[in-house]
Design an enzyme around this catalytic site. Sequence first.
Site, PDB file in Angstrom:
ATOM      1  N   LYS A  53       0.843  -1.199   0.000  1.00  0.00           N
ATOM      2  CA  LYS A  53       0.000   0.000   0.000  1.00  0.00           C
ATOM      3  C   LYS A  53       0.875   1.244   0.000  1.00  0.00           C
ATOM      4  O   LYS A  53       0.608   2.229  -0.691  1.00  0.00           O
ATOM      5  CB  LYS A  53      -0.959  -0.024   1.193  1.00  0.00           C
ATOM      6  CG  LYS A  53      -2.115  -0.970   0.942  1.00  0.00           C
ATOM      7  CD  LYS A  53      -2.875  -1.382   2.175  1.00  0.00           C
ATOM      8  CE  LYS A  53      -3.858  -2.505   1.775  1.00  0.00           C
ATOM      9  NZ  LYS A  53      -4.505  -3.142   2.894  1.00  0.00           N
ATOM     10  N   GLN A  97      -5.328  -2.067   8.986  1.00  0.00           N
ATOM     11  CA  GLN A  97      -5.125  -3.396   8.395  1.00  0.00           C
ATOM     12  C   GLN A  97      -5.771  -4.471   9.277  1.00  0.00           C
ATOM     13  O   GLN A  97      -5.482  -4.551  10.469  1.00  0.00           O
ATOM     14  CB  GLN A  97      -3.615  -3.648   8.236  1.00  0.00           C
ATOM     15  CG  GLN A  97      -3.279  -4.915   7.498  1.00  0.00           C
ATOM     16  CD  GLN A  97      -3.742  -4.902   6.039  1.00  0.00           C
ATOM     17  OE1 GLN A  97      -3.508  -3.946   5.317  1.00  0.00           O
ATOM     18  NE2 GLN A  97      -4.406  -5.953   5.609  1.00  0.00           N
ATOM     19  N   ASP A 120     -11.695   2.179   2.899  1.00  0.00           N
ATOM     20  CA  ASP A 120     -11.967   0.754   2.731  1.00  0.00           C
ATOM     21  C   ASP A 120     -13.470   0.516   2.529  1.00  0.00           C
ATOM     22  O   ASP A 120     -13.881  -0.570   2.132  1.00  0.00           O
ATOM     23  CB  ASP A 120     -11.541  -0.003   4.008  1.00  0.00           C
ATOM     24  CG  ASP A 120     -10.282  -0.829   3.802  1.00  0.00           C
ATOM     25  OD1 ASP A 120      -9.967  -1.121   2.636  1.00  0.00           O
ATOM     26  OD2 ASP A 120      -9.633  -1.172   4.801  1.00  0.00           O
TER      27      ASP A 120
END
Length: 285
Positions: A53, A97, A120
């Site tokens: 990322k 995460q 997300d």
Amino acid sequence: MAVLIDGKLVSAKVREKIAEEGRCLLQETGVQPGLAVIIVGEDPASQVYVRNKKKACEQVGFYSEEYALPAETTQQELDALLEKLNRDDKIHGILVQLPLPRHLDEKAVIEKIDPAKDVDAFHAFNVGKIMIGDYDYLPCTPAGVMELIHSAGVSVSGKECVVIGRSNIVGKPMAMLLLHENGTVTVCHSRTKDLAEVTRRADILVSAVGRAKFVTADMVKPGAVVIDVGMNRDENGKLCGDVDFAAVEPVASYITPVPGGVGPMTITMLMKNTLTSAQKKAKKA
Ligand code: NAP
């Protein structure tokens, strides 16, 4: 023989466009898209995702911050960091995460992220917006799958679409995106009776189960588009998807490989959501 949908190629093209739009935004408004990635603990797979990322941010010219927190981090400490990042003008996207260590409440952590920075699209607010078809962000993996389907020139409208898997991050939103494009959607899961009978109806089959060689040739209708979201290890420890590629590829019309299919698209869609967030912020300022 199926046509291979090359996720790396599609991803590179989309990233070029994102980088270009990011440069324009910076020139015109002084706003550089910024992403903060938080990782708690030392899960090796998560560390790889976080590194990728960060690399993707560098590649498209975004600002990024990485927070690698110890496994013993408390809920209060994580909350405090999220509150700080929610207020930080340099940060347009916040990603925690997953999975988190067991003592942390994942749901509470997601709910703590400002929905405007929830790139997300896991926050209940954004999930609800996706449900009603009025969204700012799409969850990255299903959005990546849609890009791959479009890249192959396949229209979803009127097609029988079967999704195997009903998780909140892949299966359910995947079904919703196919429905938004007028697919006739069936969602399968571990209690589905006669799975092969259902999957054989699919013009577009998306597998998100998490088991190597789960989708066999007898489960696939000849000429189907087969999208493999799975990320598993085979008996030799090699990365593979859910689909028995060698057996299914001759039956399908289009197929995504693993690696090099859905995987690269997921991070690309994260960059796209971060750009969208920065663009919205710049408009408001
Ligand atoms: P998950 O939460 O474990 O969900 C798996 C789903 O598969 C569940 O809905 C489960 O049904 C269903 N399932 C399990 N066994 C089944 C069976 N025998 N028949 C039919 N359905 C069955 O997994 P996930 O987070 O959605 O991820 C799925 C896979 O995608 C994993 O391999 C993951 O690593 C991969 N993934 C890849 C990306 C990417 O970027 N490429 C991103 C995210 C995830 P129940 O609900 O009934 O238990």
